[in-house]
Design an enzyme around this catalytic site. Sequence first.
Site, PDB file in Angstrom:
ATOM      1  N   TYR A 439       2.282 -64.166   1.496  1.00  0.00           N
ATOM      2  CA  TYR A 439       1.286 -63.127   1.237  1.00  0.00           C
ATOM      3  C   TYR A 439      -0.070 -63.704   0.874  1.00  0.00           C
ATOM      4  CZ  TYR A 439       2.970 -63.151  -3.732  1.00  0.00           C
ATOM      5  OH  TYR A 439       3.351 -63.472  -4.993  1.00  0.00           O
ATOM      6  N   GLU A 440      -1.076 -62.834   0.955  1.00  0.00           N
ATOM      7  CA  GLU A 440      -2.498 -63.203   0.866  1.00  0.00           C
ATOM      8  C   GLU A 440      -2.896 -64.148   1.995  1.00  0.00           C
ATOM      9  OE1 GLU A 440      -3.826 -61.304  -1.077  1.00  0.00           O
ATOM     10  OE2 GLU A 440      -2.060 -60.804  -2.251  1.00  0.00           O
ATOM     11  N   GLY A 441      -2.197 -64.059   3.114  1.00  0.00           N
ATOM     12  CA  GLY A 441      -2.467 -64.929   4.251  1.00  0.00           C
ATOM     13  C   GLY A 441      -1.529 -66.109   4.253  1.00  0.00           C
TER      14      GLY A 441
END
Length: 601
Positions: A439-441
């Site tokens: 997550y968050e890239g």
Amino acid sequence: MQNYKATQRDTLFVTQEVFDLENHYQQLGFEDATDDLIRAIYAEAAKFAENVLAPINQIGDDEGCTFIDGEVKTPSGFKEAYRQYVDGGWPSMAHPVEFGGQGLPYSLATSMAEWFSGANHSWAMYPGLSQGCMETLKAHGTKEQQDIYLSRLIEGSWTGTMCLTEPHCGSDLGMLKCKAQPSDDGSYRLSGTKIFISAGEHDMSDNIIHIVLARLPDAPQGTKGISLFLVPKFNVDENGEIIERNTVKCGSIEHKMGIKGSATCVMNFDEAKAYLIGEPNRGLNCMFTFMNIARIGTGMEGLSATEASFQGALAYAKDRLQFRSLTGRKNPDGAADPIIVHPDVRRMLLTQKSLAEGNRALATYCMKLVDTTLYSSDENSKKQAEAKLALLTPIVKAFLTETAQEATSYGMQVYGGHGYIKEWGMEQLARDTRICTMYEGTTGIQAIDLLARKIMGSNGELLKIFATEIKSFCANIRGKSQFNAWANAIDSHVDEWIQMTNDIGQAAQNNPDELGAAAVDYLMYSGYVSVGYFWLQMAVVAQQKLDEGTSDEAFYQAKLMTAKFYFDRMLTRTRSHVSAIQSGADNLMQMDEALFAVGSE
């Protein structure tokens, strides 16, 4: 279940002795942030992490969240722990006094987030998401939005989320379909579905404020047509008093590999009342405030798991008796020697230790940079800090979470078969932290951001600024003979880092795939060199303390020995990353996609 201990001593070493945050705070105008205050806050935070959060960690994993008709019940003890968190004033530490905050520096509050996550990753995600929500409203919200929503988020009675991902698009936000229609009263009616929304629904706060990306009716396609909106779970009047339920509801929660005490929600917006944040079609720019805070926070989660896994593995390695030392009995009165005498166990433990302490230094350095960007009145200092932070944020997010996968795996491995058993807590750490690289890239996205957007996009200027700092430090300590080899190693790696960047850029002019093919290895190389730079700084400080005479000799000796391990065995990992980068994109891209399935049909 292993007993988590907050790293007060090591955090104080990094914050006070290596980076001199007390003086840093004084220069930024935080006169009250003295060493005594810092130590007192750390002591209370450690108690909260160890005595409140750690005991309910496994409960959260066992029970998970319960979903019934749109409502989410968190595991036993979570709600009560959050109430203690609010009563202790923890949500308000680094926020403005005019909104009910305590007006303390960002880095002081964030350094303790490691302990909360290390003690209980699932629980820590609930207040963690709120911090980014607050920063977004502080930076881009209207005065009315700040007066009504920000103050209650800061006091902790309300919590926040960010709602980006939709079922058909993950990180490709240009594809999102969520729509917002203007209303006559100046608000908007927002409709659509968002998935993977951490803390999207729960029973810990009175209201939940969703920060949502959506499109206006006349918005252009792609990322240039995205706006940012505030959508409350409960609508409120002009005084911030709750009046009615908004038409936003949790459709389901995910059944996950880990962080089971954290509600990961599908959120359905059905013409929900929404308020524009910032300018129309500039939502992604505003969201970067939230995303950058979240990326550093995610990196801290990786650090937390690395430290917690090391603590568990070390305790077990000291107690577990298996076989005899290759150099003779070390425990003659026992049936066997403790496994910490064996070289391979030490390899795993020192890998964990060197990563935990080195990554903590990198994260702390970045928190100090954030302070400068937020509070400094010196425009040149702010620009320098912003440049370094732009370079290092994707490294913090990706490197700290990728190395956490190795560290938590070693935590299980030290335990042998017992590491695979739930009661010890080591496999939970591995499961909980697995999401952090996603997550968050994902790591790949962070790597492209680093190499293509930040470094190539600045024509190498961002790298040059950080490289100049590193090379200057190496030059300044060459008179300290015991560190010459390490300083030369870092210095030569920086030269190689710059040359490798130029080589990738030239190759990409003929084949753009060269950027994507090199990106992850490039990021990991960057991470090992950056952490090596901070290990060099820590070693210099440790030696200074020993030379001055100290009552804590063992601590500083351990620092020097761990630094030696890092330079001898960890920094050398850059060689494999260089080889992979130099092999180019052809070995990835030449195979026809039909050939991937050959042999597995």
